[in-house]
Design a protein around this motif. Structure first.
Motif, PDB file in Angstrom:
ATOM      1  N   MET A   1      -8.260  79.988  34.190  1.00 23.31           N
ATOM      2  CA  MET A   1      -9.433  80.830  34.342  1.00 23.31           C
ATOM      3  C   MET A   1     -10.409  80.120  35.285  1.00 23.31           C
ATOM      4  O   MET A   1     -10.596  78.920  35.195  1.00 23.31           O
ATOM      5  CB  MET A   1     -10.058  81.068  32.973  1.00 23.31           C
ATOM      6  N   LYS A   2     -11.014  80.858  36.151  1.00 26.70           N
ATOM      7  CA  LYS A   2     -11.972  80.283  37.094  1.00 26.70           C
ATOM      8  C   LYS A   2     -13.349  80.185  36.456  1.00 26.70           C
ATOM      9  O   LYS A   2     -13.662  80.911  35.519  1.00 26.70           O
ATOM     10  CB  LYS A   2     -12.038  81.145  38.351  1.00 26.70           C
ATOM     11  N   MET A   3     -14.163  79.299  36.999  1.00 29.48           N
ATOM     12  CA  MET A   3     -15.505  79.085  36.462  1.00 29.48           C
ATOM     13  C   MET A   3     -16.308  80.381  36.456  1.00 29.48           C
ATOM     14  O   MET A   3     -17.043  80.650  35.502  1.00 29.48           O
ATOM     15  CB  MET A   3     -16.215  78.004  37.298  1.00 29.48           C
ATOM     16  N   ASN A   4     -16.165  81.186  37.509  1.00 27.40           N
ATOM     17  CA  ASN A   4     -16.891  82.463  37.565  1.00 27.40           C
ATOM     18  C   ASN A   4     -16.593  83.326  36.345  1.00 27.40           C
ATOM     19  O   ASN A   4     -17.479  83.992  35.822  1.00 27.40           O
ATOM     20  CB  ASN A   4     -16.524  83.245  38.828  1.00 27.40           C
ATOM     21  N   GLN A   5     -15.343  83.320  35.912  1.00 32.48           N
ATOM     22  CA  GLN A   5     -14.950  84.142  34.767  1.00 32.48           C
ATOM     23  C   GLN A   5     -15.599  83.646  33.482  1.00 32.48           C
ATOM     24  O   GLN A   5     -16.019  84.450  32.652  1.00 32.48           O
ATOM     25  CB  GLN A   5     -13.430  84.163  34.637  1.00 32.48           C
ATOM     26  N   PHE A   6     -15.682  82.341  33.314  1.00 37.04           N
ATOM     27  CA  PHE A   6     -16.353  81.785  32.139  1.00 37.04           C
ATOM     28  C   PHE A   6     -17.838  82.167  32.156  1.00 37.04           C
ATOM     29  O   PHE A   6     -18.398  82.575  31.137  1.00 37.04           O
ATOM     30  CB  PHE A   6     -16.222  80.260  32.088  1.00 37.04           C
ATOM     31  N   ILE A   7     -18.444  82.023  33.324  1.00 37.94           N
ATOM     32  CA  ILE A   7     -19.875  82.339  33.448  1.00 37.94           C
ATOM     33  C   ILE A   7     -20.117  83.823  33.202  1.00 37.94           C
ATOM     34  O   ILE A   7     -21.046  84.200  32.477  1.00 37.94           O
ATOM     35  CB  ILE A   7     -20.423  81.908  34.831  1.00 37.94           C
ATOM     36  N   GLU A   8     -19.287  84.667  33.786  1.00 34.98           N
ATOM     37  CA  GLU A   8     -19.460  86.115  33.608  1.00 34.98           C
ATOM     38  C   GLU A   8     -19.286  86.526  32.153  1.00 34.98           C
ATOM     39  O   GLU A   8     -20.010  87.385  31.651  1.00 34.98           O
ATOM     40  CB  GLU A   8     -18.511  86.876  34.529  1.00 34.98           C
ATOM     41  N   ALA A   9     -18.353  85.907  31.452  1.00 32.80           N
ATOM     42  CA  ALA A   9     -18.174  86.199  30.019  1.00 32.80           C
ATOM     43  C   ALA A   9     -19.427  85.811  29.241  1.00 32.80           C
ATOM     44  O   ALA A   9     -19.880  86.548  28.354  1.00 32.80           O
ATOM     45  CB  ALA A   9     -16.959  85.454  29.481  1.00 32.80           C
ATOM     46  N   ALA A  10     -19.996  84.667  29.596  1.00 33.23           N
ATOM     47  CA  ALA A  10     -21.214  84.210  28.915  1.00 33.23           C
ATOM     48  C   ALA A  10     -22.414  85.093  29.258  1.00 33.23           C
ATOM     49  O   ALA A  10     -23.230  85.405  28.388  1.00 33.23           O
ATOM     50  CB  ALA A  10     -21.508  82.759  29.287  1.00 33.23           C
ATOM     51  N   GLU A  11     -22.511  85.498  30.526  1.00 31.17           N
ATOM     52  CA  GLU A  11     -23.600  86.394  30.930  1.00 31.17           C
ATOM     53  C   GLU A  11     -23.508  87.722  30.199  1.00 31.17           C
ATOM     54  O   GLU A  11     -24.521  88.263  29.749  1.00 31.17           O
ATOM     55  CB  GLU A  11     -23.575  86.629  32.441  1.00 31.17           C
ATOM     56  N   GLN A  12     -22.308  88.213  30.061  1.00 35.04           N
ATOM     57  CA  GLN A  12     -22.112  89.478  29.351  1.00 35.04           C
ATOM     58  C   GLN A  12     -22.523  89.335  27.887  1.00 35.04           C
ATOM     59  O   GLN A  12     -23.189  90.206  27.334  1.00 35.04           O
ATOM     60  CB  GLN A  12     -20.654  89.910  29.464  1.00 35.04           C
ATOM     61  N   LYS A  13     -22.152  88.228  27.278  1.00 35.08           N
ATOM     62  CA  LYS A  13     -22.508  87.990  25.868  1.00 35.08           C
ATOM     63  C   LYS A  13     -24.016  87.819  25.706  1.00 35.08           C
ATOM     64  O   LYS A  13     -24.602  88.342  24.759  1.00 35.08           O
ATOM     65  CB  LYS A  13     -21.776  86.763  25.340  1.00 35.08           C
ATOM     66  N   ALA A  14     -24.647  87.101  26.642  1.00 34.35           N
ATOM     67  CA  ALA A  14     -26.090  86.837  26.557  1.00 34.35           C
ATOM     68  C   ALA A  14     -26.920  88.061  26.912  1.00 34.35           C
ATOM     69  O   ALA A  14     -28.072  88.176  26.490  1.00 34.35           O
ATOM     70  CB  ALA A  14     -26.466  85.670  27.468  1.00 34.35           C
ATOM     71  N   GLY A  15     -26.365  88.944  27.712  1.00 32.31           N
ATOM     72  CA  GLY A  15     -27.092  90.144  28.117  1.00 32.31           C
ATOM     73  C   GLY A  15     -27.828  89.997  29.438  1.00 32.31           C
ATOM     74  O   GLY A  15     -27.850  90.917  30.236  1.00 32.31           O
ATOM     75  N   LYS A  16     -28.416  88.843  29.668  1.00 27.84           N
ATOM     76  CA  LYS A  16     -29.142  88.587  30.916  1.00 27.84           C
ATOM     77  C   LYS A  16     -28.863  87.166  31.386  1.00 27.84           C
ATOM     78  O   LYS A  16     -28.654  86.261  30.574  1.00 27.84           O
ATOM     79  CB  LYS A  16     -30.653  88.728  30.716  1.00 27.84           C
ATOM     80  N   LYS A  17     -28.889  87.000  32.703  1.00 26.00           N
ATOM     81  CA  LYS A  17     -28.670  85.675  33.285  1.00 26.00           C
ATOM     82  C   LYS A  17     -29.742  84.684  32.822  1.00 26.00           C
ATOM     83  O   LYS A  17     -29.450  83.523  32.544  1.00 26.00           O
ATOM     84  CB  LYS A  17     -28.668  85.785  34.810  1.00 26.00           C
ATOM     85  N   THR A  18     -30.977  85.155  32.719  1.00 23.14           N
ATOM     86  CA  THR A  18     -32.061  84.266  32.289  1.00 23.14           C
ATOM     87  C   THR A  18     -31.882  83.830  30.833  1.00 23.14           C
ATOM     88  O   THR A  18     -32.200  82.701  30.483  1.00 23.14           O
ATOM     89  CB  THR A  18     -33.441  84.930  32.465  1.00 23.14           C
TER      90      THR A  18
END
Length: 119
Positions: free
Chosen positions: A1-18
């Motif tokens: 899995m690429k780093m982008n995919q990990f980050i995108e999964a976390a962003e989706q879970k968090a709701g917002k990038k901030t």
């Protein structure tokens, strides 16, 4: 899995990038730099990210190092982390004990080792 995919999964879970930035205790600018390949996360941030999304810590650390690593020999070492994790999961599924699958690599490997010693 690429780093982008990990980050995108976390962003989706968090709701917002901030919100994700607050959870990881970093700036949202730092997240952007990692997503665009200009930097990798430090190991402690990788561990927070992995724990937050329920991913394998070693895979997230390896993916982060692959963002910026140019040395082919070192890249192969980091890439092998994905193969090892996938092999262990395949082994557990193959022996029919998917109930022993854990997200924490250290616990998981100990459990796999214990299982085969007991058999």
């Amino acid at each position: 899995m690429k780093m982008n995919q990990f980050i995108e999964a976390a962003e989706q879970k968090a709701g917002k990038k901030t919100e994700l930035a607050k959870i990881l205790k970093i700036s949202d600018g730092y997240i952007r730099m990692v997503k665009t390949g200009r930097r990798g996360f430090s190991d402690d941030v990788c561990i927070r990210l992995a724990d937050y999304i329920g991913a394998n810590r070693l895979e997230v650390i390896a993916a982060s190092n692959l963002v910026t690593e140019k040395d082919e020999e070192k890249r192969k070492i980091f890439e092998s982390c994905f193969t090892t994790a996938a092999s262990v999961i395949f082994l557990m599924v193959a022996v029919g004990n998917s109930d022993l699958l854990y997200l924490d690599t250290n616990t998981y490997i100990f459990t796999v080792a214990s299982y085969f010693v007991l058999c």
